[in-house]
Design an enzyme around this catalytic site. Structure first.
Site, PDB file in Angstrom:
ATOM      1  N   ARG A 162      18.492 -25.836 -18.044  1.00  0.00           N
ATOM      2  CA  ARG A 162      18.959 -24.729 -17.176  1.00  0.00           C
ATOM      3  C   ARG A 162      17.850 -24.128 -16.322  1.00  0.00           C
ATOM      4  NH1 ARG A 162      22.260 -23.388 -21.670  1.00  0.00           N
ATOM      5  NH2 ARG A 162      24.361 -24.184 -21.273  1.00  0.00           N
ATOM      6  N   LYS A 211      14.890 -25.541  -0.769  1.00  0.00           N
ATOM      7  CA  LYS A 211      16.120 -26.347  -0.708  1.00  0.00           C
ATOM      8  C   LYS A 211      15.867 -27.637  -1.466  1.00  0.00           C
ATOM      9  CE  LYS A 211      18.333 -25.025   3.632  1.00  0.00           C
ATOM     10  NZ  LYS A 211      18.813 -25.533   4.930  1.00  0.00           N
ATOM     11  N   GLU A 246       8.538 -32.040  13.275  1.00  0.00           N
ATOM     12  CA  GLU A 246       8.891 -30.741  12.663  1.00  0.00           C
ATOM     13  C   GLU A 246       7.820 -29.689  12.988  1.00  0.00           C
ATOM     14  OE1 GLU A 246      11.818 -30.327  11.131  1.00  0.00           O
ATOM     15  OE2 GLU A 246      12.409 -32.247  10.233  1.00  0.00           O
ATOM     16  N   LYS A 266       7.422 -21.288   8.560  1.00  0.00           N
ATOM     17  CA  LYS A 266       8.565 -21.533   7.677  1.00  0.00           C
ATOM     18  C   LYS A 266       8.646 -20.449   6.609  1.00  0.00           C
ATOM     19  CE  LYS A 266      11.499 -24.594   5.255  1.00  0.00           C
ATOM     20  NZ  LYS A 266      11.940 -25.935   4.913  1.00  0.00           N
ATOM     21  N   GLU A 311      19.927 -18.981   4.070  1.00  0.00           N
ATOM     22  CA  GLU A 311      20.475 -19.395   5.370  1.00  0.00           C
ATOM     23  C   GLU A 311      21.761 -18.684   5.752  1.00  0.00           C
ATOM     24  OE1 GLU A 311      19.700 -23.548   6.327  1.00  0.00           O
ATOM     25  OE2 GLU A 311      21.402 -23.542   7.700  1.00  0.00           O
ATOM     26  N   ARG A 330      17.497 -18.332   9.260  1.00  0.00           N
ATOM     27  CA  ARG A 330      16.990 -19.615   8.762  1.00  0.00           C
ATOM     28  C   ARG A 330      17.631 -20.786   9.508  1.00  0.00           C
ATOM     29  NH1 ARG A 330      15.449 -21.524   2.547  1.00  0.00           N
ATOM     30  NH2 ARG A 330      14.885 -23.631   3.139  1.00  0.00           N
ATOM     31  N   ASN A 374      17.140 -25.415  12.084  1.00  0.00           N
ATOM     32  CA  ASN A 374      17.946 -26.609  12.367  1.00  0.00           C
ATOM     33  C   ASN A 374      17.869 -27.037  13.818  1.00  0.00           C
ATOM     34  OD1 ASN A 374      18.842 -26.659   9.708  1.00  0.00           O
ATOM     35  ND2 ASN A 374      20.462 -25.189  10.170  1.00  0.00           N
ATOM     36  N   HIS A 392      18.570 -30.544  14.796  1.00  0.00           N
ATOM     37  CA  HIS A 392      19.131 -31.202  13.613  1.00  0.00           C
ATOM     38  C   HIS A 392      20.621 -31.522  13.711  1.00  0.00           C
ATOM     39  CE1 HIS A 392      15.221 -30.388  11.969  1.00  0.00           C
ATOM     40  NE2 HIS A 392      15.525 -30.966  10.820  1.00  0.00           N
ATOM     41  N   HIS A 408      20.932 -35.178  12.949  1.00  0.00           N
ATOM     42  CA  HIS A 408      21.691 -35.681  11.795  1.00  0.00           C
ATOM     43  C   HIS A 408      22.772 -36.671  12.234  1.00  0.00           C
ATOM     44  CE1 HIS A 408      20.542 -31.995   9.131  1.00  0.00           C
ATOM     45  NE2 HIS A 408      19.662 -32.965   9.034  1.00  0.00           N
ATOM     46  N   HIS A 444      13.851 -39.500   9.823  1.00  0.00           N
ATOM     47  CA  HIS A 444      14.397 -38.158  10.063  1.00  0.00           C
ATOM     48  C   HIS A 444      13.665 -37.443  11.207  1.00  0.00           C
ATOM     49  CE1 HIS A 444      16.087 -34.218   9.286  1.00  0.00           C
ATOM     50  NE2 HIS A 444      14.856 -33.738   9.199  1.00  0.00           N
TER      51      HIS A 444
HETATM   52  N1  LIG Z   1      14.236 -29.587   1.267  1.00  0.00           N
HETATM   53  C1  LIG Z   1      14.092 -29.399   2.561  1.00  0.00           C
HETATM   54  O1  LIG Z   1      14.027 -28.280   3.050  1.00  0.00           O
HETATM   55  C2  LIG Z   1      13.948 -30.603   3.441  1.00  0.00           C
HETATM   56  C3  LIG Z   1      13.512 -30.435   4.757  1.00  0.00           C
HETATM   57  C4  LIG Z   1      13.320 -31.573   5.534  1.00  0.00           C
HETATM   58  C5  LIG Z   1      13.568 -32.823   5.005  1.00  0.00           C
HETATM   59  N2  LIG Z   1      13.991 -32.938   3.710  1.00  0.00           N
HETATM   60  C6  LIG Z   1      14.238 -34.253   3.110  1.00  0.00           C
HETATM   61  O2  LIG Z   1      13.004 -34.936   3.061  1.00  0.00           O
HETATM   62  C7  LIG Z   1      13.263 -36.338   3.028  1.00  0.00           C
HETATM   63  C8  LIG Z   1      12.292 -37.031   3.930  1.00  0.00           C
HETATM   64  O3  LIG Z   1      10.994 -36.768   3.485  1.00  0.00           O
HETATM   65  P1  LIG Z   1       9.744 -37.648   3.966  1.00  0.00           P
HETATM   66  O4  LIG Z   1       9.812 -37.824   5.422  1.00  0.00           O
HETATM   67  O5  LIG Z   1       8.558 -37.043   3.343  1.00  0.00           O
HETATM   68  O6  LIG Z   1      10.103 -39.074   3.379  1.00  0.00           O
HETATM   69  P2  LIG Z   1       9.756 -39.879   2.028  1.00  0.00           P
HETATM   70  O7  LIG Z   1       9.616 -38.983   0.880  1.00  0.00           O
HETATM   71  O8  LIG Z   1      10.776 -40.953   1.963  1.00  0.00           O
HETATM   72  O9  LIG Z   1       8.345 -40.526   2.369  1.00  0.00           O
HETATM   73  C9  LIG Z   1       8.260 -41.428   3.444  1.00  0.00           C
HETATM   74  C10 LIG Z   1       7.570 -42.736   3.046  1.00  0.00           C
HETATM   75  O10 LIG Z   1       6.170 -42.516   2.936  1.00  0.00           O
HETATM   76  C11 LIG Z   1       5.696 -42.932   1.669  1.00  0.00           C
HETATM   77  N3  LIG Z   1       4.599 -42.026   1.352  1.00  0.00           N
HETATM   78  C12 LIG Z   1       4.688 -40.722   1.034  1.00  0.00           C
HETATM   79  N4  LIG Z   1       3.474 -40.176   0.971  1.00  0.00           N
HETATM   80  C13 LIG Z   1       2.570 -41.178   1.207  1.00  0.00           C
HETATM   81  C14 LIG Z   1       1.172 -41.215   1.287  1.00  0.00           C
HETATM   82  N5  LIG Z   1       0.415 -40.119   1.160  1.00  0.00           N
HETATM   83  N6  LIG Z   1       0.591 -42.419   1.528  1.00  0.00           N
HETATM   84  C15 LIG Z   1       1.346 -43.520   1.718  1.00  0.00           C
HETATM   85  N7  LIG Z   1       2.690 -43.527   1.694  1.00  0.00           N
HETATM   86  C16 LIG Z   1       3.307 -42.358   1.443  1.00  0.00           C
HETATM   87  C17 LIG Z   1       6.878 -42.850   0.763  1.00  0.00           C
HETATM   88  O11 LIG Z   1       6.747 -43.699  -0.341  1.00  0.00           O
HETATM   89  C18 LIG Z   1       7.993 -43.297   1.700  1.00  0.00           C
HETATM   90  O12 LIG Z   1       8.002 -44.694   1.782  1.00  0.00           O
HETATM   91  C19 LIG Z   1      14.698 -36.531   3.428  1.00  0.00           C
HETATM   92  O13 LIG Z   1      15.437 -36.878   2.292  1.00  0.00           O
HETATM   93  C20 LIG Z   1      15.129 -35.142   3.920  1.00  0.00           C
HETATM   94  O14 LIG Z   1      16.480 -34.872   3.666  1.00  0.00           O
HETATM   95  C21 LIG Z   1      14.188 -31.852   2.936  1.00  0.00           C
HETATM   96 ZN   LIG Z   2      14.134 -31.769   9.442  1.00  0.00          ZN
END
Ligand SMILES: NC(=O)c1ccc[n+]([C@@H]2O[C@H](COP(=O)([O-])OP(=O)(O)OC[C@H]3O[C@@H](n4cnc5c(N)ncnc54)[C@H](O)[C@@H]3O)[C@@H](O)[C@H]2O)c1
Ligand SMILES: [Zn+2]
Length: 371
Positions: A126, A148, A190, A232, A242, A246, A250, A253, A257, A271
Protein backbone atom coordinates in the site's frame (compact mmCIF):
# COMPACT_ATOMS: atom_id res chain seq x y z
CA UNK A 1 30.57 23.83 -11.18
CA UNK A 2 33.25 21.64 -9.59
CA UNK A 3 32.53 17.94 -10.04
CA UNK A 4 31.73 17.32 -6.37
CA UNK A 5 29.16 20.11 -6.17
CA UNK A 6 25.53 19.89 -7.09
CA UNK A 7 22.48 22.14 -7.25
CA UNK A 8 19.46 21.38 -5.11
CA UNK A 9 15.95 22.35 -6.18
CA UNK A 10 12.81 21.60 -4.21
CA UNK A 11 9.40 20.44 -5.34
CA UNK A 12 7.21 22.15 -2.74
CA UNK A 13 4.28 19.95 -1.83
CA UNK A 14 3.99 20.42 1.93
CA UNK A 15 4.80 17.24 3.79
CA UNK A 16 5.47 15.50 0.48
CA UNK A 17 8.09 18.02 -0.67
CA UNK A 18 11.30 16.56 -2.06
CA UNK A 19 14.66 17.65 -3.39
CA UNK A 20 16.07 17.31 -6.90
CA UNK A 21 19.87 17.11 -6.90
CA UNK A 22 21.49 18.06 -10.21
CA UNK A 23 25.19 17.66 -10.89
CA UNK A 24 27.95 15.45 -12.24
CA UNK A 25 29.31 12.16 -10.87
CA UNK A 26 26.43 11.83 -8.41
CA UNK A 27 25.75 8.13 -8.98
CA UNK A 28 29.15 7.19 -7.63
CA UNK A 29 28.20 9.08 -4.44
CA UNK A 30 24.76 7.47 -4.19
CA UNK A 31 25.45 5.82 -0.82
CA UNK A 32 26.05 9.16 0.87
CA UNK A 33 23.37 11.07 -1.10
CA UNK A 34 20.60 8.50 -0.74
CA UNK A 35 21.14 7.55 2.91
CA UNK A 36 19.32 10.56 4.45
CA UNK A 37 16.22 9.63 2.41
CA UNK A 38 16.05 5.97 3.35
CA UNK A 39 13.90 5.06 6.37
CA UNK A 40 15.57 1.64 6.30
CA UNK A 41 18.86 0.59 4.73
CA UNK A 42 17.09 -1.72 2.31
CA UNK A 43 16.43 -0.92 -1.34
CA UNK A 44 15.35 -2.56 -4.57
CA UNK A 45 16.90 -1.14 -7.72
CA UNK A 46 14.69 -1.38 -10.81
CA UNK A 47 16.49 -0.78 -14.08
CA UNK A 48 16.63 -1.93 -17.71
CA UNK A 49 19.26 -3.90 -19.60
CA UNK A 50 20.86 -0.92 -21.37
CA UNK A 51 21.15 1.13 -18.21
CA UNK A 52 22.25 -1.86 -16.11
CA UNK A 53 25.11 -2.48 -18.50
CA UNK A 54 26.27 1.13 -18.47
CA UNK A 55 25.59 2.25 -14.90
CA UNK A 56 24.41 -0.44 -12.48
CA UNK A 57 27.94 -1.39 -11.39
CA UNK A 58 28.58 2.25 -10.38
CA UNK A 59 25.44 2.29 -8.22
CA UNK A 60 26.24 -1.10 -6.70
CA UNK A 61 29.78 0.03 -5.90
CA UNK A 62 28.43 3.22 -4.34
CA UNK A 63 26.08 1.27 -2.08
CA UNK A 64 28.57 -1.40 -1.03
CA UNK A 65 30.16 -0.74 2.27
CA UNK A 66 27.42 1.70 3.34
CA UNK A 67 25.28 -0.93 5.04
CA UNK A 68 22.50 -0.38 2.47
CA UNK A 69 21.28 -3.80 1.35
CA UNK A 70 20.13 -3.95 -2.25
CA UNK A 71 18.65 -6.24 -4.86
CA UNK A 72 18.66 -5.32 -8.56
CA UNK A 73 15.81 -6.18 -10.91
CA UNK A 74 16.77 -5.80 -14.56
CA UNK A 75 13.96 -5.47 -17.11
CA UNK A 76 13.95 -5.44 -20.91
CA UNK A 77 14.33 -1.92 -22.34
CA UNK A 78 11.52 -0.18 -24.21
CA UNK A 79 7.96 1.05 -23.90
CA UNK A 80 6.60 -2.53 -23.77
CA UNK A 81 8.06 -2.77 -20.28
CA UNK A 82 5.39 -0.36 -18.99
CA UNK A 83 2.91 -3.23 -18.94
CA UNK A 84 0.63 -5.11 -16.54
CA UNK A 85 2.85 -8.15 -16.99
CA UNK A 86 6.00 -6.30 -15.91
CA UNK A 87 4.16 -4.57 -13.08
CA UNK A 88 3.14 -7.97 -11.75
CA UNK A 89 6.53 -9.50 -12.26
CA UNK A 90 8.39 -6.65 -10.50
CA UNK A 91 6.06 -6.75 -7.50
CA UNK A 92 6.17 -10.54 -7.31
CA UNK A 93 9.94 -10.52 -7.45
CA UNK A 94 10.19 -7.91 -4.69
CA UNK A 95 7.67 -9.77 -2.53
CA UNK A 96 9.68 -12.97 -2.86
CA UNK A 97 12.39 -11.18 -0.87
CA UNK A 98 9.92 -10.46 1.95
CA UNK A 99 10.38 -6.69 1.94
CA UNK A 100 9.85 -4.67 5.10
CA UNK A 101 7.27 -1.88 5.08
CA UNK A 102 10.03 0.73 5.03
CA UNK A 103 11.94 -0.46 1.96
CA UNK A 104 12.66 1.98 -0.83
CA UNK A 105 12.47 1.34 -4.57
CA UNK A 106 15.06 3.00 -6.74
CA UNK A 107 14.23 3.71 -10.38
CA UNK A 108 17.52 3.72 -12.29
CA UNK A 109 16.54 4.45 -15.88
CA UNK A 110 14.53 6.57 -18.26
CA UNK A 111 10.84 7.42 -18.15
CA UNK A 112 9.80 3.83 -18.73
CA UNK A 113 11.58 2.57 -15.62
CA UNK A 114 10.60 5.66 -13.61
CA UNK A 115 6.89 5.39 -14.44
CA UNK A 116 6.74 1.65 -13.77
CA UNK A 117 8.78 1.81 -10.56
CA UNK A 118 6.78 4.74 -9.18
CA UNK A 119 3.54 2.89 -9.82
CA UNK A 120 4.94 -0.29 -8.25
CA UNK A 121 6.06 1.74 -5.20
CA UNK A 122 2.59 3.23 -4.85
CA UNK A 123 1.03 -0.25 -4.77
CA UNK A 124 3.62 -2.34 -2.91
CA UNK A 125 2.45 -2.88 0.68
CA UNK A 126 0.00 0.00 0.00
CA UNK A 127 2.87 2.36 -0.66
CA UNK A 128 6.61 2.37 -0.04
CA UNK A 129 9.11 5.12 -0.72
CA UNK A 130 10.85 5.55 -4.03
CA UNK A 131 13.77 7.46 -5.46
CA UNK A 132 14.25 8.50 -9.06
CA UNK A 133 17.68 8.32 -10.66
CA UNK A 134 16.75 9.44 -14.19
CA UNK A 135 19.22 8.39 -16.88
CA UNK A 136 17.76 10.04 -20.00
CA UNK A 137 17.49 13.77 -20.63
CA UNK A 138 13.73 13.32 -20.98
CA UNK A 139 13.40 11.71 -17.58
CA UNK A 140 15.73 14.26 -15.96
CA UNK A 141 13.75 17.25 -17.19
CA UNK A 142 10.28 15.79 -17.20
CA UNK A 143 9.12 12.36 -16.09
CA UNK A 144 11.13 11.99 -12.86
CA UNK A 145 9.61 15.17 -11.44
CA UNK A 146 5.94 15.60 -10.63
CA UNK A 147 4.72 12.22 -9.45
CA UNK A 148 2.83 10.90 -12.45
CA UNK A 149 3.41 7.16 -12.50
CA UNK A 150 1.85 4.42 -14.54
CA UNK A 151 1.75 1.72 -17.15
CA UNK A 152 0.10 1.25 -20.54
CA UNK A 153 -2.87 -0.91 -21.45
CA UNK A 154 -4.02 -2.21 -24.79
CA UNK A 155 -6.48 0.70 -24.71
CA UNK A 156 -3.76 3.29 -24.62
CA UNK A 157 -0.67 4.73 -22.99
CA UNK A 158 -0.49 5.71 -19.32
CA UNK A 159 -4.13 4.82 -18.72
CA UNK A 160 -3.37 2.99 -15.46
CA UNK A 161 -1.40 4.76 -12.79
CA UNK A 162 -1.31 7.02 -9.81
CA UNK A 163 0.00 10.33 -8.58
CA UNK A 164 2.82 9.28 -6.29
CA UNK A 165 5.73 11.56 -5.50
CA UNK A 166 9.30 10.30 -5.02
CA UNK A 167 11.43 11.00 -1.93
CA UNK A 168 14.33 12.28 -3.99
CA UNK A 169 15.39 12.83 -7.59
CA UNK A 170 19.08 12.41 -8.35
CA UNK A 171 19.86 13.88 -11.78
CA UNK A 172 23.43 12.95 -12.67
CA UNK A 173 24.55 14.65 -15.88
CA UNK A 174 27.37 12.13 -16.28
CA UNK A 175 24.83 9.37 -17.00
CA UNK A 176 23.96 11.12 -20.26
CA UNK A 177 27.41 10.26 -21.66
CA UNK A 178 26.15 6.85 -22.71
CA UNK A 179 22.75 8.01 -23.97
CA UNK A 180 22.28 7.69 -27.76
CA UNK A 181 22.19 11.12 -29.45
CA UNK A 182 18.68 10.56 -30.76
CA UNK A 183 17.39 9.96 -27.21
CA UNK A 184 19.20 13.09 -26.01
CA UNK A 185 17.51 15.15 -28.71
CA UNK A 186 14.10 13.72 -27.89
CA UNK A 187 14.57 14.89 -24.30
CA UNK A 188 15.66 18.28 -25.56
CA UNK A 189 12.23 18.82 -27.11
CA UNK A 190 10.79 18.87 -23.57
CA UNK A 191 13.46 21.41 -22.54
CA UNK A 192 12.39 23.72 -25.38
CA UNK A 193 8.80 23.20 -24.27
CA UNK A 194 9.39 25.03 -20.97
CA UNK A 195 10.68 28.06 -22.85
CA UNK A 196 7.71 28.02 -25.18
CA UNK A 197 5.18 27.70 -22.34
CA UNK A 198 6.06 30.68 -20.19
CA UNK A 199 9.79 31.47 -20.27
CA UNK A 200 10.64 33.45 -23.41
CA UNK A 201 14.04 34.46 -22.03
CA UNK A 202 14.90 30.78 -21.50
CA UNK A 203 13.98 30.11 -25.13
CA UNK A 204 16.25 33.00 -26.22
CA UNK A 205 19.05 31.55 -24.11
CA UNK A 206 18.54 28.09 -25.65
CA UNK A 207 18.82 29.62 -29.11
CA UNK A 208 22.04 31.34 -28.05
CA UNK A 209 23.43 27.99 -26.84
CA UNK A 210 22.65 25.93 -29.96
CA UNK A 211 26.31 25.36 -30.78
CA UNK A 212 27.24 24.46 -27.20
CA UNK A 213 24.35 21.99 -27.00
CA UNK A 214 25.27 20.45 -30.33
CA UNK A 215 28.80 19.78 -29.14
CA UNK A 216 27.51 18.28 -25.87
CA UNK A 217 28.72 20.94 -23.42
CA UNK A 218 28.00 19.51 -19.95
CA UNK A 219 27.76 22.79 -18.08
CA UNK A 220 25.18 24.06 -20.55
CA UNK A 221 23.25 20.80 -20.34
CA UNK A 222 23.28 21.08 -16.57
CA UNK A 223 21.79 24.58 -16.70
CA UNK A 224 19.13 23.36 -19.12
CA UNK A 225 18.17 20.60 -16.71
CA UNK A 226 18.10 23.00 -13.75
CA UNK A 227 15.84 25.53 -15.47
CA UNK A 228 13.57 22.78 -16.80
CA UNK A 229 13.23 21.07 -13.41
CA UNK A 230 12.60 24.42 -11.74
CA UNK A 231 9.89 25.20 -14.29
CA UNK A 232 8.26 21.82 -13.84
CA UNK A 233 8.57 21.95 -10.03
CA UNK A 234 6.77 25.30 -9.96
CA UNK A 235 3.92 24.12 -12.14
CA UNK A 236 3.54 20.87 -10.17
CA UNK A 237 3.59 22.75 -6.84
CA UNK A 238 0.81 25.03 -8.13
CA UNK A 239 -1.35 22.21 -9.49
CA UNK A 240 -0.26 18.70 -8.49
CA UNK A 241 -3.22 16.82 -9.95
CA UNK A 242 -3.65 18.75 -13.20
CA UNK A 243 -6.84 20.59 -12.37
CA UNK A 244 -5.59 23.67 -14.20
CA UNK A 245 -2.21 25.16 -14.97
CA UNK A 246 -0.36 21.79 -15.09
CA UNK A 247 -2.16 21.18 -18.40
CA UNK A 248 0.25 23.70 -19.95
CA UNK A 249 2.89 20.97 -19.77
CA UNK A 250 0.89 19.25 -22.50
CA UNK A 251 2.01 21.81 -25.08
CA UNK A 252 2.62 19.81 -28.25
CA UNK A 253 1.21 16.67 -26.66
CA UNK A 254 -2.33 16.52 -28.06
CA UNK A 255 -0.84 16.50 -31.56
CA UNK A 256 2.22 14.53 -30.44
CA UNK A 257 0.26 11.73 -28.80
CA UNK A 258 -1.85 11.38 -31.94
CA UNK A 259 1.30 11.01 -34.04
CA UNK A 260 2.70 8.41 -31.64
CA UNK A 261 -0.55 6.48 -31.67
CA UNK A 262 -0.83 6.47 -35.46
CA UNK A 263 2.81 5.42 -35.88
CA UNK A 264 2.52 2.71 -33.22
CA UNK A 265 5.06 2.62 -30.41
CA UNK A 266 7.67 0.70 -32.34
CA UNK A 267 10.64 3.05 -31.96
CA UNK A 268 10.26 4.81 -35.33
CA UNK A 269 9.03 7.92 -33.54
CA UNK A 270 10.28 8.77 -30.06
CA UNK A 271 8.00 10.65 -27.67
CA UNK A 272 10.16 13.77 -27.71
CA UNK A 273 10.28 13.76 -31.52
CA UNK A 274 6.48 13.60 -31.56
CA UNK A 275 6.41 16.50 -29.07
CA UNK A 276 8.73 18.57 -31.29
CA UNK A 277 6.39 18.14 -34.26
CA UNK A 278 3.37 18.59 -31.97
CA UNK A 279 4.72 21.90 -30.66
CA UNK A 280 5.23 23.10 -34.22
CA UNK A 281 1.66 22.11 -35.06
CA UNK A 282 0.41 23.97 -31.98
CA UNK A 283 2.33 27.08 -33.07
CA UNK A 284 1.28 26.83 -36.70
CA UNK A 285 -2.33 26.27 -35.61
CA UNK A 286 -2.11 29.30 -33.28
CA UNK A 287 -0.79 31.37 -36.14
CA UNK A 288 -3.59 30.26 -38.46
CA UNK A 289 -6.11 31.26 -35.80
CA UNK A 290 -4.50 34.70 -35.74
CA UNK A 291 -3.19 34.25 -32.18
CA UNK A 292 0.53 34.10 -32.77
CA UNK A 293 2.88 35.84 -35.18
CA UNK A 294 4.36 33.96 -38.11
CA UNK A 295 7.82 35.16 -37.09
CA UNK A 296 7.51 33.34 -33.74
CA UNK A 297 6.47 30.17 -35.57
CA UNK A 298 9.56 30.47 -37.73
CA UNK A 299 11.87 31.09 -34.78
CA UNK A 300 10.67 27.92 -33.06
CA UNK A 301 11.04 25.90 -36.24
CA UNK A 302 14.51 27.26 -36.93
CA UNK A 303 15.70 26.31 -33.45
CA UNK A 304 14.27 22.79 -33.47
CA UNK A 305 15.82 22.21 -36.90
CA UNK A 306 19.17 23.62 -35.79
CA UNK A 307 19.54 20.95 -33.12
CA UNK A 308 18.29 18.21 -35.44
CA UNK A 309 14.70 17.66 -34.28
CA UNK A 310 11.88 16.92 -36.74
CA UNK A 311 9.33 19.71 -37.21
CA UNK A 312 6.85 18.42 -39.78
CA UNK A 313 4.81 15.31 -40.48
CA UNK A 314 6.89 14.40 -43.52
CA UNK A 315 10.12 14.45 -41.54
CA UNK A 316 9.12 11.14 -40.00
CA UNK A 317 6.75 9.33 -42.33
CA UNK A 318 5.48 9.75 -45.89
CA UNK A 319 1.80 8.81 -45.67
CA UNK A 320 -0.70 10.59 -43.47
CA UNK A 321 -4.45 10.60 -43.13
CA UNK A 322 -6.36 13.38 -41.33
CA UNK A 323 -9.08 11.01 -40.14
CA UNK A 324 -6.59 8.74 -38.40
CA UNK A 325 -4.97 11.69 -36.66
CA UNK A 326 -8.28 13.20 -35.57
CA UNK A 327 -9.52 9.87 -34.28
CA UNK A 328 -6.30 9.42 -32.31
CA UNK A 329 -6.75 12.89 -30.80
CA UNK A 330 -10.26 12.07 -29.65
CA UNK A 331 -8.99 8.91 -27.97
CA UNK A 332 -6.41 10.81 -25.92
CA UNK A 333 -7.22 10.66 -22.22
CA UNK A 334 -6.96 14.44 -22.04
CA UNK A 335 -10.11 14.76 -24.14
CA UNK A 336 -13.06 15.37 -21.83
CA UNK A 337 -16.65 14.76 -22.92
CA UNK A 338 -15.75 14.80 -26.57
CA UNK A 339 -14.28 18.31 -26.61
CA UNK A 340 -10.74 18.97 -27.71
CA UNK A 341 -8.51 20.92 -25.35
CA UNK A 342 -5.32 22.25 -26.88
CA UNK A 343 -2.44 24.19 -25.53
CA UNK A 344 -2.09 27.08 -27.94
CA UNK A 345 0.21 30.08 -27.86
CA UNK A 346 -0.02 33.82 -28.31
CA UNK A 347 3.70 33.75 -28.99
CA UNK A 348 6.90 32.24 -27.61
CA UNK A 349 6.50 31.95 -23.83
CA UNK A 350 2.78 32.74 -24.01
CA UNK A 351 1.05 29.37 -24.00
CA UNK A 352 -2.52 29.04 -22.77
CA UNK A 353 -5.18 26.38 -22.35
CA UNK A 354 -7.76 26.53 -25.14
CA UNK A 355 -10.89 24.58 -24.29
CA UNK A 356 -13.56 23.66 -26.81
CA UNK A 357 -11.40 24.03 -29.87
CA UNK A 358 -13.55 23.79 -32.98
CA UNK A 359 -12.99 20.33 -34.50
CA UNK A 360 -13.58 21.70 -38.00
CA UNK A 361 -10.65 24.08 -37.67
CA UNK A 362 -8.50 21.22 -36.39
CA UNK A 363 -9.43 19.10 -39.38
CA UNK A 364 -8.73 21.96 -41.79
CA UNK A 365 -5.37 22.52 -40.16
CA UNK A 366 -4.47 18.83 -40.40
CA UNK A 367 -5.55 18.64 -44.03
CA UNK A 368 -3.38 21.62 -44.85
CA UNK A 369 -0.43 20.08 -43.02
CA UNK A 370 -0.89 16.84 -44.93
CA UNK A 371 -1.20 18.82 -48.17
N1 LIG B 1 5.61 10.51 -15.62
C1 LIG B 1 5.66 11.56 -16.41
O1 LIG B 1 5.35 12.68 -16.02
C2 LIG B 1 6.16 11.38 -17.81
C3 LIG B 1 6.49 12.50 -18.57
C4 LIG B 1 7.02 12.31 -19.84
C5 LIG B 1 7.20 11.03 -20.33
N2 LIG B 1 6.86 9.96 -19.55
C6 LIG B 1 7.06 8.58 -20.02
O2 LIG B 1 8.45 8.39 -20.18
C7 LIG B 1 8.65 7.34 -21.13
C8 LIG B 1 9.78 7.73 -22.04
O3 LIG B 1 10.93 7.92 -21.28
P1 LIG B 1 12.39 7.96 -21.96
O4 LIG B 1 12.34 8.83 -23.14
O5 LIG B 1 13.33 8.24 -20.86
O6 LIG B 1 12.52 6.50 -22.54
P2 LIG B 1 13.13 5.10 -22.01
O7 LIG B 1 13.00 4.96 -20.56
O8 LIG B 1 12.51 4.07 -22.88
O9 LIG B 1 14.67 5.24 -22.40
C9 LIG B 1 15.01 5.39 -23.75
C10 LIG B 1 16.09 4.39 -24.18
O10 LIG B 1 17.35 4.81 -23.67
C11 LIG B 1 17.96 3.77 -22.92
N3 LIG B 1 18.72 4.45 -21.87
C12 LIG B 1 18.22 5.10 -20.81
N4 LIG B 1 19.20 5.73 -20.15
C13 LIG B 1 20.37 5.43 -20.80
C14 LIG B 1 21.71 5.81 -20.60
N5 LIG B 1 22.08 6.66 -19.63
N6 LIG B 1 22.64 5.29 -21.44
C15 LIG B 1 22.27 4.48 -22.46
N7 LIG B 1 21.00 4.13 -22.72
C16 LIG B 1 20.05 4.60 -21.89
C17 LIG B 1 16.84 2.92 -22.45
O11 LIG B 1 17.26 1.61 -22.18
C18 LIG B 1 15.90 2.98 -23.65
O12 LIG B 1 16.34 2.08 -24.63
C19 LIG B 1 7.35 7.13 -21.84
O13 LIG B 1 6.78 5.93 -21.40
C20 LIG B 1 6.48 8.31 -21.38
O14 LIG B 1 5.12 7.99 -21.29
C21 LIG B 1 6.34 10.12 -18.31
ZN1 LIG C 1 6.22 14.66 -22.98
Amino acid sequence: MSPDRFTTLTVSLGARSYPILIGEQLLSRAGELLAPHLPLKRVFIITDEHVAKAHLPTLQAALSGTGIRYEAIILPPGEQTKSFAMFESVLTEILSHKPERKVTLIALGGGVIGDLTGFAASALLRGVGFIQIPTTLLSQVDSSVGGKTGINSKHGKNLIGSFYQPQLVLADMSLLDTLPKRELLAGYAEVVKYGLINQPEFFDWLVSQEAAFNRGDKAILSRMVETSCQAKAEIVAADEHEGGVRALLNLGHTFGHALEKVMGYDGRLLHGEAVAIGMMQAFRFSSRLGLCSESDVQRVEKHLKAVGLPTGLYDIHDRWNANDLLEAMYQDKKVSAGTLTFILAKGIGKAFIAKDVDPVSVRTMLEEEIG
